[in-house]
Design an enzyme around this catalytic site. Structure first.
Site, PDB file in Angstrom:
ATOM      1  N   GLU A  66     -35.411 -36.921  18.346  1.00  0.00           N
ATOM      2  CA  GLU A  66     -35.367 -36.004  17.210  1.00  0.00           C
ATOM      3  C   GLU A  66     -33.954 -35.989  16.653  1.00  0.00           C
ATOM      4  O   GLU A  66     -32.997 -35.717  17.384  1.00  0.00           O
ATOM      5  CB  GLU A  66     -35.778 -34.585  17.601  1.00  0.00           C
ATOM      6  CG  GLU A  66     -35.770 -33.646  16.392  1.00  0.00           C
ATOM      7  CD  GLU A  66     -35.782 -32.167  16.730  1.00  0.00           C
ATOM      8  OE1 GLU A  66     -35.772 -31.362  15.776  1.00  0.00           O
ATOM      9  OE2 GLU A  66     -35.786 -31.808  17.921  1.00  0.00           O
ATOM     10  N   ASP A 109     -27.630 -34.259  18.006  1.00  0.00           N
ATOM     11  CA  ASP A 109     -26.906 -33.385  17.096  1.00  0.00           C
ATOM     12  C   ASP A 109     -25.424 -33.506  17.412  1.00  0.00           C
ATOM     13  O   ASP A 109     -25.059 -33.800  18.558  1.00  0.00           O
ATOM     14  CB  ASP A 109     -27.358 -31.928  17.235  1.00  0.00           C
ATOM     15  CG  ASP A 109     -27.092 -31.111  15.983  1.00  0.00           C
ATOM     16  OD1 ASP A 109     -28.057 -30.792  15.260  1.00  0.00           O
ATOM     17  OD2 ASP A 109     -25.915 -30.779  15.721  1.00  0.00           O
ATOM     18  N   ASP A 121     -30.507 -31.869   6.171  1.00  0.00           N
ATOM     19  CA  ASP A 121     -29.806 -31.410   4.980  1.00  0.00           C
ATOM     20  C   ASP A 121     -30.270 -32.270   3.798  1.00  0.00           C
ATOM     21  O   ASP A 121     -30.170 -33.498   3.847  1.00  0.00           O
ATOM     22  CB  ASP A 121     -28.300 -31.585   5.193  1.00  0.00           C
ATOM     23  CG  ASP A 121     -27.472 -30.930   4.088  1.00  0.00           C
ATOM     24  OD1 ASP A 121     -27.950 -30.863   2.942  1.00  0.00           O
ATOM     25  OD2 ASP A 121     -26.330 -30.515   4.379  1.00  0.00           O
ATOM     26  N   ASP A 159     -38.745 -28.761   3.869  1.00  0.00           N
ATOM     27  CA  ASP A 159     -39.219 -27.746   2.934  1.00  0.00           C
ATOM     28  C   ASP A 159     -38.770 -28.073   1.521  1.00  0.00           C
ATOM     29  O   ASP A 159     -39.198 -27.435   0.570  1.00  0.00           O
ATOM     30  CB  ASP A 159     -38.660 -26.369   3.317  1.00  0.00           C
ATOM     31  CG  ASP A 159     -37.158 -26.307   3.047  1.00  0.00           C
ATOM     32  OD1 ASP A 159     -36.434 -27.134   3.639  1.00  0.00           O
ATOM     33  OD2 ASP A 159     -36.712 -25.476   2.239  1.00  0.00           O
TER      34      ASP A 159
END
Length: 220
Positions: free
Chosen positions: A46, A71, A120, A156
């Site tokens: 991920e 990350d 982002d 989204d």
């Protein structure tokens, strides 16, 4: 730097499920992830995993696979790392690294499945190359993900969703297997077993529809 953040950094140094700068394994993990986990299970990655809720959720639901959240923020992956340790999820790990450098940590075809979850959107034109679904990144994924391996993209952001569809349409050998502008009204909503990222929960609560594409970049 706050005391809590410093404490989390120290904990990451101790947590064996965190691969980060300063640890010997950080320099030679490429091609060795199955040895790291101690099994030959397929590897799911991920990207921009944040606090790792989604990576941990996948590991909790799929014991027959290994899961790695990536990350750059150590204070974020501390959360998922400690959660996985508390739950004794030996199939979950975290890599603290820039996604641009992913090719230095994974060998060709080492990743069986990839998740790009709520990245982002980088809406400014000058930032296009920094979008995680730009041609630059897709070229890298095509090398690292095994042939026929699934890549999942959730957002989204309508602009990023439309951009990604256009980029994928321009790539030869790309197959879009699932595509919806409203995931939770789609036929695939049960496939993810209710596992959500932190941002997905925030966006859903605000009434935003979740866009989802599942695709492959090369044929098996």
């Amino acid at each position: 730097m706050g005391r809590n953040k410093l404490a989390r950094f120290r904990q990451n140094e101790e947590n064996k499920n965190v691969v980060q700068p300063g640890k010997e394994i950080y320099e030679n993990i490429q091609g060795g992830w199955q040895d790291f986990f101690g099994n030959d299970q397929p590897i799911t990655v991920e990207l921009a995993c944040g606090r790792g809720e989604f990576t941990v959720g996948l590991g909790r639901s799929h014991s027959g696979r290994n899961f790695i959240g990536v990350d750059i923020k150590g204070s974020r992956i501390w959360k998922g790392s400690t959660m996985a340790i508390a739950e004794k999820l030996l199939n979950v790990a975290f890599l603290r690294a820039q996604i641009e450098q992913l090719h230095t940590f994974f060998a060709e075809g080492e990743i069986a499945e990839l998740w790009i979850t709520f990245p982002d959107p980088r809406p400014k034109d000058r930032d296009e190359k920094r979008r995680l679904t730009s041609q630059r990144f897709l070229d890298m994924y095509e090398t690292l993900v095994a042939k026929g391996g699934l890549i999942h993209f959730k957002t989204d952001n309508t602009g990023l969703y439309q951009y990604t569809k256009e980029i994928l349409a321009d790539r030869p050998n790309t197959r879009i297997l699932k595509d919806t502008s409203d995931f939770y009204a789609s036929e695939w909503k049960e496939d993810h077993l209710g596992i959500k990222t932190r941002y997905e929960k925030i966006f859903s609560e605000k009434g935003e529809t979740i866009k989802y594409i599942c695709f492959t970049l090369s044929s098996a």
